[in-house]
Design a protein around this motif. Sequence first.
Motif, short mmCIF file in Angstrom:
data_model
loop_
_atom_site.label_atom_id
_atom_site.label_comp_id
_atom_site.label_asym_id
_atom_site.label_seq_id
_atom_site.Cartn_x
_atom_site.Cartn_y
_atom_site.Cartn_z
N ASN A 501 3.68 -2.84 -18.56
CA ASN A 501 3.53 -1.67 -17.68
C ASN A 501 3.75 -0.38 -18.46
OD1 ASN A 501 2.83 -3.05 -15.43
ND2 ASN A 501 4.84 -2.97 -14.43
N ALA A 505 1.10 2.58 -19.10
CA ALA A 505 1.37 3.96 -18.64
C ALA A 505 1.13 4.98 -19.75
CB ALA A 505 2.81 4.06 -18.11
N ASP A 537 9.73 3.82 -21.39
CA ASP A 537 8.46 4.23 -22.00
C ASP A 537 8.38 5.75 -21.93
OD1 ASP A 537 6.85 5.23 -19.62
OD2 ASP A 537 7.41 3.21 -18.89
N LEU A 542 6.33 8.31 -12.93
CA LEU A 542 6.05 7.88 -11.55
C LEU A 542 6.06 9.06 -10.61
CD1 LEU A 542 8.51 4.89 -11.51
CD2 LEU A 542 6.04 4.66 -11.17
N LEU A 550 6.66 1.00 -5.40
CA LEU A 550 6.57 0.29 -6.66
C LEU A 550 6.73 -1.23 -6.57
CD1 LEU A 550 6.30 1.53 -9.45
CD2 LEU A 550 8.78 1.58 -9.61
N PHE A 555 0.85 -3.56 -4.57
CA PHE A 555 0.73 -2.11 -4.82
C PHE A 555 0.35 -1.93 -6.29
CE2 PHE A 555 2.52 1.77 -6.61
CZ PHE A 555 1.82 2.70 -5.87
N THR A 556 -0.78 -1.32 -6.49
CA THR A 556 -1.21 -1.07 -7.87
C THR A 556 -2.02 0.22 -7.93
OG1 THR A 556 -2.43 -1.96 -9.76
CG2 THR A 556 -3.29 -2.52 -7.59
N THR A 557 -1.95 0.87 -9.07
CA THR A 557 -2.79 2.07 -9.26
C THR A 557 -3.84 1.78 -10.32
OG1 THR A 557 -1.18 2.89 -10.84
CG2 THR A 557 -0.99 3.72 -8.58
N LYS A 558 -3.84 0.46 -10.76
CA LYS A 558 -4.77 0.14 -11.85
C LYS A 558 -6.01 -0.55 -11.29
CE LYS A 558 -0.67 -0.69 -14.51
NZ LYS A 558 0.22 -1.74 -14.93
N LEU A 562 -3.14 -6.35 -10.25
CA LEU A 562 -2.94 -7.20 -9.05
C LEU A 562 -1.85 -6.61 -8.13
CD1 LEU A 562 -2.94 -10.88 -10.35
CD2 LEU A 562 -4.50 -9.88 -8.70
N GLY A 563 -0.95 -5.85 -8.74
CA GLY A 563 0.16 -5.26 -7.95
C GLY A 563 1.23 -6.29 -7.60
N LEU A 566 5.72 -6.31 -10.50
CA LEU A 566 7.08 -5.82 -10.24
C LEU A 566 7.74 -6.55 -9.08
CD1 LEU A 566 6.81 -1.98 -10.90
CD2 LEU A 566 7.92 -3.72 -12.29
P1 ADP Z 1 0.17 -3.98 -11.73
O1 ADP Z 1 0.68 -3.74 -13.12
O2 ADP Z 1 -0.72 -5.16 -11.61
O3 ADP Z 1 -0.40 -2.76 -11.09
P2 ADP Z 1 2.92 -3.95 -11.02
O4 ADP Z 1 3.61 -4.45 -9.86
O5 ADP Z 1 3.42 -4.41 -12.35
O6 ADP Z 1 1.42 -4.32 -10.85
O7 ADP Z 1 2.94 -2.39 -11.01
C1 ADP Z 1 2.66 -1.71 -9.82
C2 ADP Z 1 2.35 -0.25 -10.06
O8 ADP Z 1 3.53 0.45 -10.45
C3 ADP Z 1 1.41 -0.01 -11.15
O9 ADP Z 1 0.05 -0.09 -10.73
C4 ADP Z 1 1.78 1.40 -11.57
O10 ADP Z 1 1.13 2.36 -10.75
C5 ADP Z 1 3.23 1.51 -11.34
N1 ADP Z 1 4.00 1.35 -12.58
C6 ADP Z 1 4.62 0.22 -13.00
N2 ADP Z 1 5.26 0.44 -14.13
C7 ADP Z 1 5.03 1.73 -14.47
C8 ADP Z 1 5.44 2.54 -15.58
N3 ADP Z 1 6.21 2.09 -16.58
N4 ADP Z 1 5.03 3.85 -15.57
C9 ADP Z 1 4.27 4.30 -14.55
N5 ADP Z 1 3.85 3.59 -13.52
C10 ADP Z 1 4.25 2.29 -13.47
#
Ligand code: ADP
Length: 617
Positions: A501, A505, A537, A542, A550, A555-558, A562-563, A566
């Motif tokens: 992650n 980022a 990092d 965030l 989170l 929940f994902t922004t990518k 898959l979200g 975490l």
């Molecule tokens: P994924 O990586 O599949 O999106 P995660 O549950 O690992 O699923 O992460 C969820 C969301 O949390 C990410 O899509 C991202 O938006 C945010 N996120 C996680 N880790 C970080 C980070 N180190 N810096 C910024 N945003 C993060």
Amino acid sequence: MPAYTGVRRLLGAVLFLLAALAPASAPARAAPADTAETVRIGVLAFLGADAAIGEWSPVQRRLQAALPGRTVSLVQLDHHGLHDAAAAGEIDFLITNPGHYVELEAELGASRILTLDPGPPRAPERSIGSAVIVKAGSGLRTLADLRGRRVAVVSPEVFGGFQTAWRELARQGIDPQRDFAELKVVGLPMTGVFEAVARGDADAGIVRSCLLESRAEWRNNFTVLDARSEPDFPCATSTRLYPDWPLATLRQTPPALAKEVTLALLAMSAARDGMEWAVPADYQAVHEMFRELQIGPYAYLREPTLMVLAERYWPWIAAFALLLAAWILYTVRVEHLVHVRTAELRAALAAREALEARIRANQEQADHLARLSVLGELSGTLAHELNQPLATIANYAHSLIRRSDNGRLTDDAVREASGEIAGQAERAAGILGRIRGFAKKRAAVRERVAPGALATEAVALFRGMLAHAPEVSIEDALPASAFVEVDPLQIQQVLLNLLKNGYDAARGLPPGRQRLAVRIDEGTGESAGHARIAVRDHGSGLDAAARERLFEPFFTTKSDGLGLGLSICRTIAEAHRGRLTVDDAGGGPGCEFILSLPLGPSTSEPPEHRTDHAADR
Ligand code: ADP
């Protein structure tokens, strides 16, 4: 035939002699009874010894006349003396009151042969009763008035002076022993009872009926309580009437003597002898009285039989039985409930265990999928990464072939190329080995492991999977003996997720922002006793909305995310009694995720897995 005739004559003579002797021997056997020198008659002395002798002397005189050659003597005795003399066989006859007679009849086999005849108008069967006397004008009128009073008697054993009255008192619910203020025993003679009442020593007295009427002085000064008028009875009586005194034989009394005595006494007449006897009366009334009072031969009725006890204490027994029944019901019910509850509990436990097993299986499945998903996300770069050692190996191999073809193959060149080939092959094998270990499906375990070793392994896996891996520093501030008890693969999965992650980022940012830092120390305050592994990092950081959601699944922004990462990481942390939190890294660019895990108790033993961090860095 002269011999035969001789024998017959001899037998005849013997038979004659036997026949002549026989009548002479019979009277000789009966003689001791008939010729007894003294005939002893025991009499109960109820008016005192002298009075007794005086009263019964007509009997003695009559028998003495009827039994010439024998001495007839009267022996005056009290109740116990008479009983003992009769039991010891010291007397041949006895004269006693009806009550005492009934007792001796039951105990010693006394058998009445005559009953005293009081003379008209009294009949032998209805001749004795009791008079309860009080001073004239005392105000006492009925037997019921005697409650709480002092009552004088000769003795509780006398028949006409107490027992007959006791029966009437008992019928009115009065127990002399319990309800009188005092039962005053004055002893013989019975005149003492009048004196005690006259003196005021007692409020009332009990005497034999007709004694009151024997003196004018008593007649004038005393009255009788509950006086009843009995037909053909000239005296005042407070009780019903009973038969007069009997004369009785004992077991050892010779029947012939008994017959002679009976005949002689039946011949007495009041006019001539001053006393008269009648055929034996019926003493059933005396038996009834004793049975009612449960005394004398009926004293055994007082002994508590089960039936009597049951009748007497039935309310208590019923209450006890009810209590017992209630208790038994209660116990059975409680037992039943415990049984039912235990069964329910067992079923619930079994259901819970089954559910937990299912959850565990699902969790393992989810973990596995999550690990595969991380690998999937990294697989593109992984292929590239593996390509590099393979290409290097191929290059060195081709170079060796070329040099060989050119004849320029030196030992040094072969050694150098082989070393490189081996190194690259090992690197590729290492990457694949880690991935295989990480991706394999397995049940959760718990191992003692140093947190630094976990981080080092995760970083190695992370770096091995990337073609252009960012710089990752590891700083371990924990003592060498510190350990956590965890499933190493699961914790590596968490760390790998955090590293990936962080890497995501900072993608596209200058190389300085791409570096990652892992710091391991012991928590303070709320996290005291926990190892904290912080992955920091310098990426995009965030925003408030992302921070809120989170850890939510999906929940994902990518675009390719898959979200789940975490949310699975937090579940793993909590399953290890630890936490996963996020921090804004002191306001600087990027953010910091902190995994805290409970530290094991400090021991001198080093943890099972410990890696030299420097070697991997
Ligand atoms: P994924 O990586 O599949 O999106 P995660 O549950 O690992 O699923 O992460 C969820 C969301 O949390 C990410 O899509 C991202 O938006 C945010 N996120 C996680 N880790 C970080 C980070 N180190 N810096 C910024 N945003 C993060």
